[in-house]
Design an enzyme around this catalytic site. Structure first.
Site, short mmCIF file in Angstrom:
data_model
loop_
_atom_site.label_atom_id
_atom_site.label_comp_id
_atom_site.label_asym_id
_atom_site.label_seq_id
_atom_site.Cartn_x
_atom_site.Cartn_y
_atom_site.Cartn_z
N GLU A 95 -55.52 38.92 -28.69
CA GLU A 95 -55.42 37.55 -28.98
C GLU A 95 -54.06 37.40 -28.76
O GLU A 95 -53.27 38.06 -28.91
CB GLU A 95 -56.17 37.32 -30.94
N CYS A 108 -47.15 34.58 -29.53
CA CYS A 108 -47.14 35.50 -30.25
C CYS A 108 -48.38 36.60 -29.53
O CYS A 108 -49.43 36.15 -29.24
CB CYS A 108 -47.65 35.87 -31.22
N CYS A 115 -56.64 48.15 -34.70
CA CYS A 115 -55.04 48.51 -35.53
C CYS A 115 -56.20 49.85 -36.11
O CYS A 115 -56.70 49.59 -36.96
CB CYS A 115 -54.65 47.45 -36.08
N CYS A 119 -54.47 47.68 -43.03
CA CYS A 119 -53.61 46.73 -44.40
C CYS A 119 -54.47 45.68 -44.71
O CYS A 119 -55.42 45.48 -44.64
CB CYS A 119 -52.78 46.22 -43.69
N CYS A 122 -55.36 42.07 -43.57
CA CYS A 122 -54.82 41.90 -42.33
C CYS A 122 -56.83 41.43 -41.62
O CYS A 122 -57.27 42.87 -41.74
CB CYS A 122 -54.28 43.01 -42.09
N CYS A 336 -53.57 35.84 -36.95
CA CYS A 336 -53.94 37.06 -37.26
C CYS A 336 -55.22 37.46 -37.60
O CYS A 336 -55.93 37.88 -38.12
CB CYS A 336 -54.01 37.46 -38.78
N1 SAH Z 1 -48.39 45.64 -37.50
C1 SAH Z 1 -47.04 44.75 -37.04
C2 SAH Z 1 -47.70 43.02 -36.48
C3 SAH Z 1 -48.40 42.79 -36.51
S1 SAH Z 1 -49.12 42.39 -37.74
C4 SAH Z 1 -46.67 44.06 -38.55
O1 SAH Z 1 -47.50 44.76 -39.75
O2 SAH Z 1 -45.64 43.39 -38.37
C5 SAH Z 1 -48.36 40.89 -38.06
C6 SAH Z 1 -47.54 40.05 -39.38
O3 SAH Z 1 -48.36 39.18 -40.54
C7 SAH Z 1 -47.62 40.94 -40.27
O4 SAH Z 1 -45.93 40.97 -41.44
C8 SAH Z 1 -48.70 41.39 -41.64
O5 SAH Z 1 -48.38 42.08 -42.25
C9 SAH Z 1 -49.22 39.66 -40.97
N2 SAH Z 1 -50.29 39.59 -41.44
C10 SAH Z 1 -51.09 39.95 -41.12
N3 SAH Z 1 -52.86 39.63 -41.68
C11 SAH Z 1 -52.40 38.74 -42.50
C12 SAH Z 1 -52.79 37.36 -43.64
N4 SAH Z 1 -54.44 37.47 -43.35
N5 SAH Z 1 -52.31 36.68 -43.25
C13 SAH Z 1 -50.68 36.50 -43.83
N6 SAH Z 1 -49.97 37.22 -42.54
C14 SAH Z 1 -50.18 38.31 -42.45
#
Ligand code: SAH
Length: 347
Positions: A95, A108, A115, A119, A122, A336
């Site tokens: 994506e 982006c 991944c 988290c 996510c 995301c």
């Molecule tokens: N792995 C990297 C980059 C990808 S995520 C990182 O963790 O920074 C990009 C950003 O989106 C990160 O800050 C992540 O924590 C955030 N993110 C992931 N899922 C999300 C969600 N459901 N709502 C808001 N931000 C989210």
């Protein structure tokens, strides 16, 4: 198989020399590749025999021109945001999101298919890691979006699916390729890498790419909360992460952006804002508050607007610069990993 998009001009030169061709062909081919052609036939200043030779090499799987196809595309009616689900070889779907800003167009991009960071909030980590993307595969997301929109992209954020520092070498290579004047010619300062906090890579990044922007996904001011939502914190805790960020700033004099997604009842209490302000006190940094994009599988909800404003006000009153991220493309599920997730479920 050699993906020509993975190669710098110099490496392309070596390739052409290795097959007995003139090294100056490298620059010509590199320029075509960056303009987004996806057949050798279109490379009109390359002699027909060489074009045929390259097509044959591709037919016998020695090389690939590195195609990218649009599997799905969603366009926001309100702000011009376009979300792409691109297909790479082996039916890998990734994506990317194209966004319009006053200062230019931004994209982006994803750094991995899936991944493994886990988290809790996510969408991209559901289903785990399929594989790393190569430098050329990351580059193709930029080129694919430029080709589709007919517009030039000036800014890149590596904030799509994947943890860039878990695919470090390919990220460095991607940035090197995107920076090449004969290619996209992107300025290092217009590129941002976002990490969940793989501490050992932070100083490596400072040394390798000191002009590229760093964003760190913090999402909590202490280990108790952070370990609950970000498993990486059990390996590299808040204290280690913050002290490494300080070293980073000492070395580069660059301002770090800390990302903080506000999750209802998890990390959004006013007292957390105070803790966060204490943690970041005196650092050259900026806090980006992100209204959580709700992913139904996670069972987590975003904080109410008033709570977000309260959190922001408390940070500011304690001298921390912070902003609430503007939501782009909210009418198209733009955030995301949700398009990829929907696609995975259907297939
Ligand atoms: N792995 C990297 C980059 C990808 S995520 C990182 O963790 O920074 C990009 C950003 O989106 C990160 O800050 C992540 O924590 C955030 N993110 C992931 N899922 C999300 C969600 N459901 N709502 C808001 N931000 C989210």
């Amino acid at each position: 198989m050699l993906n020509l998009r993975d190669l710098t001009v110099k490496e392309l030169e070596e390739y052409f020399v290795s097959i007995g061709e003139k090294p100056f062909r490298a620059k010509q081919v590199f320029e075509w590749l960056n303009r987004g052609v996806d057949s050798f036939d279109e490379m009109s200043n390359i002699p027909k025999e060489l074009r045929e030779r390259l097509s044959d090499a591709e037919a016998s799987d020695d090389i690939t021109i590195g195609r990218i196809n649009i599997l799905r595309k969603q366009e926001s009616r309100t702000d011009g945001t376009i979300k792409y689900l691109f297909q790479l070889r082996e039916s890998i779907a990734v994506e990317s999101v194209f966004m319009k800003y006053k200062y230019g167009n931004s994209i982006c991009v994803s750094s991995q298919a899936g991944c493994r960071m886990g988290c809790a909030f996510c969408a991209s980590t559901i289903g785990g890691l399929t594989r790393n993307l190569s430098a050329g595969e990351i580059l193709m997301q930029v080129i694919g979006a430029e080709r589709d929109t007919g517009e030039k992209i000036s800014h890149v954020v590596i904030m799509g699916t994947g943890e860039p520092f878990d695919n470090y070498d390919n990220i460095v290579k991607f940035i090197t390729l995107a920076h090449e004047p004969k290619g996209l010619g992107l300025s290092m300062r217009n590129i941002t890498v976002s990490t969940c906090g793989l501490v050992p890579k932070i100083m490596e990044f400072a040394r390798d790419l000191p002009q590229v922007n760093l964003a760190v996904s913090l999402h909590a001011p202490n280990d108790e909360v952070r370990s609950r939502i970000m498993p990486v914190n059990r390996t590299y805790n808040v204290a280690r992460l913050i002290s490494e960020c300080k070293r980073y700033t000492e070395a580069t004099h660059r301002r770090i952006t800390f990302e903080y997604a506000l999750i209802a009842g998890v990390n959004d209490a006013p007292s957390r804002a105070d803790e966060l302000a204490d943690l970041l006190k005196g650092m050259l940094c900026h806090v980006n508050l992100i209204p959580l994009n709700e992913v139904s599988e996670t069972g987590l909800a975003g904080s109410p607007k008033a709570q977000v404003q309260e959190f922001l006000a408390r940070l500011e009153s304690r001298g921390i610069t912070a902003t609430v991220r503007r939501e782009l493309g909210s009418d198209i599920d733009a955030a995301c990993g949700q398009l990829r997730l929907a696609h995975k479920k259907e297939n």
